[in-house]
Design a protein around this motif. Structure first.
Motif, PDB file in Angstrom:
ATOM      1  N   HIS A   1      16.790 112.919  86.747  1.00  0.00           N
ATOM      2  CA  HIS A   1      17.689 112.106  85.927  1.00  0.00           C
ATOM      3  C   HIS A   1      18.716 111.367  86.766  1.00  0.00           C
ATOM      4  O   HIS A   1      19.128 110.255  86.429  1.00  0.00           O
ATOM      5  CB  HIS A   1      18.417 112.992  84.909  1.00  0.00           C
ATOM      6  N   TRP A   2      19.172 112.005  87.830  1.00  0.00           N
ATOM      7  CA  TRP A   2      20.246 111.422  88.640  1.00  0.00           C
ATOM      8  C   TRP A   2      19.882 110.038  89.151  1.00  0.00           C
ATOM      9  O   TRP A   2      20.756 109.179  89.307  1.00  0.00           O
ATOM     10  CB  TRP A   2      20.578 112.337  89.826  1.00  0.00           C
TER      11      TRP A   2
ATOM     12  N   LEU B   1      20.817 107.469  86.536  1.00  0.00           N
ATOM     13  CA  LEU B   1      22.277 107.404  86.492  1.00  0.00           C
ATOM     14  C   LEU B   1      22.799 106.651  87.709  1.00  0.00           C
ATOM     15  O   LEU B   1      23.672 105.771  87.588  1.00  0.00           O
ATOM     16  CB  LEU B   1      22.860 108.814  86.443  1.00  0.00           C
TER      17      LEU B   1
ATOM     18  N   GLN C   1      19.175 118.858  84.402  1.00  0.00           N
ATOM     19  CA  GLN C   1      20.622 118.854  84.226  1.00  0.00           C
ATOM     20  C   GLN C   1      21.327 119.518  85.399  1.00  0.00           C
ATOM     21  O   GLN C   1      22.325 118.995  85.914  1.00  0.00           O
ATOM     22  CB  GLN C   1      20.994 119.571  82.928  1.00  0.00           C
TER      23      GLN C   1
ATOM     24  N   THR D   1      21.177 117.219  88.409  1.00  0.00           N
ATOM     25  CA  THR D   1      22.051 116.053  88.277  1.00  0.00           C
ATOM     26  C   THR D   1      23.496 116.428  88.525  1.00  0.00           C
ATOM     27  O   THR D   1      24.217 115.746  89.265  1.00  0.00           O
ATOM     28  CB  THR D   1      21.906 115.434  86.870  1.00  0.00           C
TER      29      THR D   1
ATOM     30  N   LYS E   1      29.863 113.447  85.250  1.00  0.00           N
ATOM     31  CA  LYS E   1      29.265 114.293  84.208  1.00  0.00           C
ATOM     32  C   LYS E   1      29.305 113.612  82.845  1.00  0.00           C
ATOM     33  O   LYS E   1      28.343 113.665  82.075  1.00  0.00           O
ATOM     34  CB  LYS E   1      30.015 115.630  84.135  1.00  0.00           C
TER      35      LYS E   1
ATOM     36  N   TYR F   1      26.723 110.952  82.680  1.00  0.00           N
ATOM     37  CA  TYR F   1      25.381 111.553  82.550  1.00  0.00           C
ATOM     38  C   TYR F   1      25.115 111.973  81.111  1.00  0.00           C
ATOM     39  O   TYR F   1      24.043 111.700  80.554  1.00  0.00           O
ATOM     40  CB  TYR F   1      25.271 112.753  83.490  1.00  0.00           C
TER      41      TYR F   1
END
Length: 349
Positions: free
Chosen positions: A44-45, A48, A139, A142, A218, A221
């Motif tokens: 996911h990062w 982002l 999660q 990330t 955070k 995200y």
């Protein structure tokens, strides 16, 4: 620790070459993050980072755009650009090498995390990647990368005397903060037939604070991934619209990468009326990155491993819920910017 063999040294060198090639400027970094996410959506990062890097590019070009040249001199703009560029470069230098190593581990189904120190990566990340190989906890990864990358720039840029003296108290940084030019926004099309993009995001506050930057990461995200329907729309926009550095990428009805004749010493006249330009007004100038700033050479990343305190592990379990904005709040901030620039230019000696 197991010694690194010749083949592994070759992989480290290959990752470094690929990272350096993609780290040429904000445009190449931003594209590299998106290309990686397309292949590895469990990380996911990367998405982002792509979107935050787009915003970093917009902040860079704002320094040569419609408003800031009226408020700050070229030397201030140059220093602020260097600060933004150095942060962008350092995060990519550290994080993208990790992403490429993960890609290799995924391909070979081998745990190659012992190579992280050879890539200059903090020991904080080694157990995180080992866990991710087993559990694919997107999660956790990330949040760990958010903590690690903010720590990485803390020691190398943010906490340096140059930044404390010449950046955070500079007119350019002050203007971007006070006039709300320091938002991070995620554009998306609510419905396929909509002419205008909607926006969600947040205004960055207290950038010199490490804890605040981590909380900001955070919150962004969560804003991006907590709503799967909106996430798909943001991702669709990111794939459809190439990043140029111009704010015309998301709101071309207000911004344009084409310059128009302007006297930067004259009093500014507001051009936005509600959500539209006033009749007969030229669009707001927002250059592409290539037109605003040439590529820069960077000195090597200095510093030592930041990880000294296990208290940072607690950050991996905690959410952050800072205030967010939508397009209505964003357009109000543009009105504030215009009136702020008008006031300053009207009373300039």
């Amino acid at each position: 620790m197991k010694p690194i063999v010749t083949e592994e040294r070759g992989l480290v060198a290959e990752i470094r070459r690929a990272t350096n090639a993609a780290n040429r400027n904000n445009l190449t970094r931003t594209q590299a993050y998106l290309a990686f996410f397309r292949k590895h959506p469990e990380v996911h990062w990367a998405l982002l980072a792509h979107l935050v890097s787009r915003n970093g590019g917009w902040n860079m070009t704002d320094l040569k755009g419609e408003w800031l040249p009226r408020l700050v001199d070229k030397a201030e703009s140059e220093r602020t650009f260097w600060f933004l560029e150095r942060c962008n470069w350092l995060i990519f230098h550290d994080a993208y090498a990790q992403l490429l190593l993960y890609e290799k581990m995924k391909e070979t189904e081998e745990d190659l995390t012992l190579l992280l120190p050879a890539l200059g990566v903090s020991r904080f990340m080694e157990p995180i990647w080992q866990t991710f190989l087993q559990k694919r906890d997107s999660q956790l990864l990330t949040r760990a990368l958010i903590v690690n990358e903010q720590q990485y720039i803390e020691q190398r840029v943010v906490d340096k005397p140059f930044a404390r003296k010449h950046i955070f108290f500079s007119p350019a940084f002050f203007a971007q903060s006070v006039l709300s030019l320091n938002q991070v926004i995620f554009p998306y099309k609510e419905h396929p037939t909509d002419r205008r993009l909607r926006l969600c995001g947040m205004t960055i506050q207290r950038f010199p604070s490490l804890e605040q930057r981590i909380a900001t990461g955070k919150t962004l995200y969560q804003l991006l991934f907590d709503n799967p329907v909106r996430l798909a729309k943001i991702y669709e926009w990111a794939q459809r619209i190439p990043h140029t550095g111009s704010r015309a990428d998301y709101w071309p009805h207000l911004f344009s990468p084409r310059p128009h004749a302007v006297d930067e010493n004259s009093t500014y006249t507001p051009r936005i009326d509600g959500t539209e330009l006033r009749a007969g007004s030229p669009k707001l100038y927002s250059p592409g990155l290539a037109a605003a700033w040439p590529d820069r050479e960077h000195p090597p990343a200095d510093g030592v491993d930041w990880y000294r305190d296990d208290k940072w592990l607690a950050e991996l379990e905690q959410r952050a819920d800072l205030p967010t904005i939508d397009e209505e709040k964003y357009i109000r901030s543009l009105h504030m910017i215009e009136w702020g620039v008008t006031f300053v230019t009207a009373f300039r000696p």
